[in-house]
Design a protein around this motif. Sequence first.
Motif, PDB file in Angstrom:
ATOM      1  N   PRO A 175       0.846  -1.196   0.000  1.00 41.49           N
ATOM      2  CA  PRO A 175       0.000   0.000   0.000  1.00 41.49           C
ATOM      3  C   PRO A 175       0.885   1.252   0.000  1.00 41.49           C
ATOM      4  O   PRO A 175       1.972   1.241   0.588  1.00 41.49           O
ATOM      5  CB  PRO A 175      -0.794  -0.108   1.300  1.00 41.49           C
ATOM      6  CG  PRO A 175      -0.696  -1.542   1.714  1.00 41.49           C
ATOM      7  CD  PRO A 175       0.615  -2.052   1.179  1.00 41.49           C
ATOM      8  N   ALA A 176       0.402   2.314  -0.626  1.00 39.62           N
ATOM      9  CA  ALA A 176       1.239   3.505  -0.834  1.00 39.62           C
ATOM     10  C   ALA A 176       1.866   4.010   0.461  1.00 39.62           C
ATOM     11  O   ALA A 176       3.033   4.380   0.495  1.00 39.62           O
ATOM     12  CB  ALA A 176       0.401   4.606  -1.481  1.00 39.62           C
ATOM     13  N   PHE A 177       1.091   4.043   1.554  1.00 44.26           N
ATOM     14  CA  PHE A 177       1.605   4.581   2.814  1.00 44.26           C
ATOM     15  C   PHE A 177       1.990   3.470   3.797  1.00 44.26           C
ATOM     16  O   PHE A 177       2.028   3.676   5.006  1.00 44.26           O
ATOM     17  CB  PHE A 177       0.587   5.566   3.420  1.00 44.26           C
ATOM     18  CG  PHE A 177       0.422   6.793   2.557  1.00 44.26           C
ATOM     19  CD1 PHE A 177       1.376   7.791   2.560  1.00 44.26           C
ATOM     20  CD2 PHE A 177      -0.669   6.910   1.701  1.00 44.26           C
ATOM     21  CE1 PHE A 177       1.253   8.903   1.735  1.00 44.26           C
ATOM     22  CE2 PHE A 177      -0.803   8.018   0.868  1.00 44.26           C
ATOM     23  CZ  PHE A 177       0.167   9.021   0.891  1.00 44.26           C
ATOM     24  N   GLY A 178       2.249   2.268   3.236  1.00 46.42           N
ATOM     25  CA  GLY A 178       2.754   1.165   4.049  1.00 46.42           C
ATOM     26  C   GLY A 178       1.676   0.341   4.720  1.00 46.42           C
ATOM     27  O   GLY A 178       1.965  -0.712   5.293  1.00 46.42           O
ATOM     28  N   GLN A 179       0.446   0.804   4.713  1.00 46.73           N
ATOM     29  CA  GLN A 179      -0.683   0.043   5.237  1.00 46.73           C
ATOM     30  C   GLN A 179      -1.927   0.509   4.480  1.00 46.73           C
ATOM     31  O   GLN A 179      -1.912   1.598   3.887  1.00 46.73           O
ATOM     32  CB  GLN A 179      -0.839   0.255   6.749  1.00 46.73           C
ATOM     33  CG  GLN A 179      -1.107   1.685   7.180  1.00 46.73           C
ATOM     34  CD  GLN A 179      -1.104   1.839   8.701  1.00 46.73           C
ATOM     35  OE1 GLN A 179      -0.080   1.675   9.354  1.00 46.73           O
ATOM     36  NE2 GLN A 179      -2.269   2.141   9.267  1.00 46.73           N
ATOM     37  N   PRO A 180      -2.997  -0.315   4.488  1.00 48.81           N
ATOM     38  CA  PRO A 180      -4.161   0.053   3.672  1.00 48.81           C
ATOM     39  C   PRO A 180      -4.665   1.463   3.983  1.00 48.81           C
ATOM     40  O   PRO A 180      -4.684   1.889   5.149  1.00 48.81           O
ATOM     41  CB  PRO A 180      -5.207  -1.007   4.055  1.00 48.81           C
ATOM     42  CG  PRO A 180      -4.388  -2.185   4.490  1.00 48.81           C
ATOM     43  CD  PRO A 180      -3.165  -1.617   5.152  1.00 48.81           C
ATOM     44  N   ALA A 181      -5.069   2.173   2.941  1.00 47.48           N
ATOM     45  CA  ALA A 181      -5.484   3.571   3.108  1.00 47.48           C
ATOM     46  C   ALA A 181      -6.603   3.702   4.140  1.00 47.48           C
ATOM     47  O   ALA A 181      -6.611   4.643   4.938  1.00 47.48           O
ATOM     48  CB  ALA A 181      -5.924   4.139   1.755  1.00 47.48           C
ATOM     49  N   ALA A 182      -7.529   2.730   4.154  1.00 44.93           N
ATOM     50  CA  ALA A 182      -8.668   2.822   5.088  1.00 44.93           C
ATOM     51  C   ALA A 182      -8.218   2.677   6.540  1.00 44.93           C
ATOM     52  O   ALA A 182      -8.946   3.063   7.455  1.00 44.93           O
ATOM     53  CB  ALA A 182      -9.699   1.752   4.737  1.00 44.93           C
ATOM     54  N   SER A 183      -7.018   2.109   6.762  1.00 42.67           N
ATOM     55  CA  SER A 183      -6.564   1.912   8.145  1.00 42.67           C
ATOM     56  C   SER A 183      -5.737   3.088   8.661  1.00 42.67           C
ATOM     57  O   SER A 183      -5.309   3.095   9.820  1.00 42.67           O
ATOM     58  CB  SER A 183      -5.749   0.618   8.242  1.00 42.67           C
ATOM     59  OG  SER A 183      -4.479   0.803   7.615  1.00 42.67           O
TER      60      SER A 183
END
Length: 428
Positions: free
Chosen positions: A326-334
């Motif tokens: 994921p772009a920021f290292g964890q799912p965007a929704a999390s």
Amino acid sequence: MTAPFRIAIAGLGTVGIGLVRILQTHPEMIAARAGRPVEIAAVSARSKDKDRGADLSAYAWEDDPVALAKRPDIDLFVEVMGGHEGAAREATEAALKAGHHVVTANKALLAHHGNAIAAAAEEAGVALRFEAAVAGGIPVIKALTEGLAGNEIRRVLGVMNGTCNYILTKMEETGQGYNALFEECARLGYLEADPNLDVGGIDAGHKLSLLAAIAFGTAVDFDAVELEGIQSITLEDIRQAADMGYKIKLLGVAQMTGRGLEQRMSPCLVPDTSPLGQLDGGTNMVVIEGDAVGQIVLRGAGAGAGPTASAVLGDIIDVARGFRLPAFGQPAASLRKVRAARAAVPAPYYLRMALADKPGALAKIAACLGEAGISIDRMRQYGHQEGVAPVLIVTHKTTRSALDEAVAAFSDTGVLEGTPVAIRIENV
Ligand code: HSE
């Protein structure tokens, strides 16, 4: 042989052409590392006829970057146009919608729309990568999302705008003032199209907001970055800071506090013996502090064709290899939405002001500080001139709000000449 990995490049400026050059120079090396050849299928820029010093004749041309982003014959869209609205945003969104991976160097776009764009990439099942958006050639996104993924990050800080570091360093080295060096940067082509992005701290603030999101698992919140540029830094402050063993740097700091996420980009005094204090010229430095690893210092070129294209190509090769994150290292929704804490962590401050040279003037200023709960660490008066006494005070640790309260009270004393300068002293 595995099928080639086909890319489209939108933007043929310094970075776009830098990328073309590396791909043309090292095709075998890149194919070996990616596990398949990486080929440029098509390109787009404002003017087709401009001589860019590179042979682009083998690539399809698109006038419209959005049409380029939608081409069915590509795997990955590279956005190196810049700008957080308009063509860059539309083309990025169109590429994701068409099911293409995206690699971008666009910090402004992600600082403003990163949460939605990361979510769109996940929904489309494609990669969104942006190593080149932060600190140019320094692989800091990779360091945070991969190598340091097992750490609770305590603090991320750094110098992330080479132009500002160049100006501040040259002020000290040459004794030239801010305005002369700003003009020099304009002549050298160091400034962004809107120079306030550089000297106002906005460009570096964009980068800090992206690092903070990864470091703390929080939604990108550029609006919460406290921004202060370098425009009001004077030679006098640089000299006084040097005299006390400090350098002035445009420093970004992000840390989670009991009161929320603190993100600030502002001129700070740092010890001249620290790695940040010794960072000269247009170079960038990012310092990451993790609970397990301790302190990591990354230093390198923050801009320019080679360094930025190096970061873009690292991302392209990762995606061609099949690496997905994921772009920021964890799912965007999390990514958590957290409160913004304004300069919550106390620090000593450097205060410089001019006072009327008359009995009791200093006592009045000291009283304002005392009433705001601020203790004085060091103080000196120097170079009295025509009834005006320049005064320099270094406080013990205090909060920015207490300091603002004291400085506001200075104005009512009747002894203040001009506006005081207050600069945070950062523990680095
Ligand atoms: N203008 C930036 C700098 C380079 O001076 O560091 C790209 O972000």
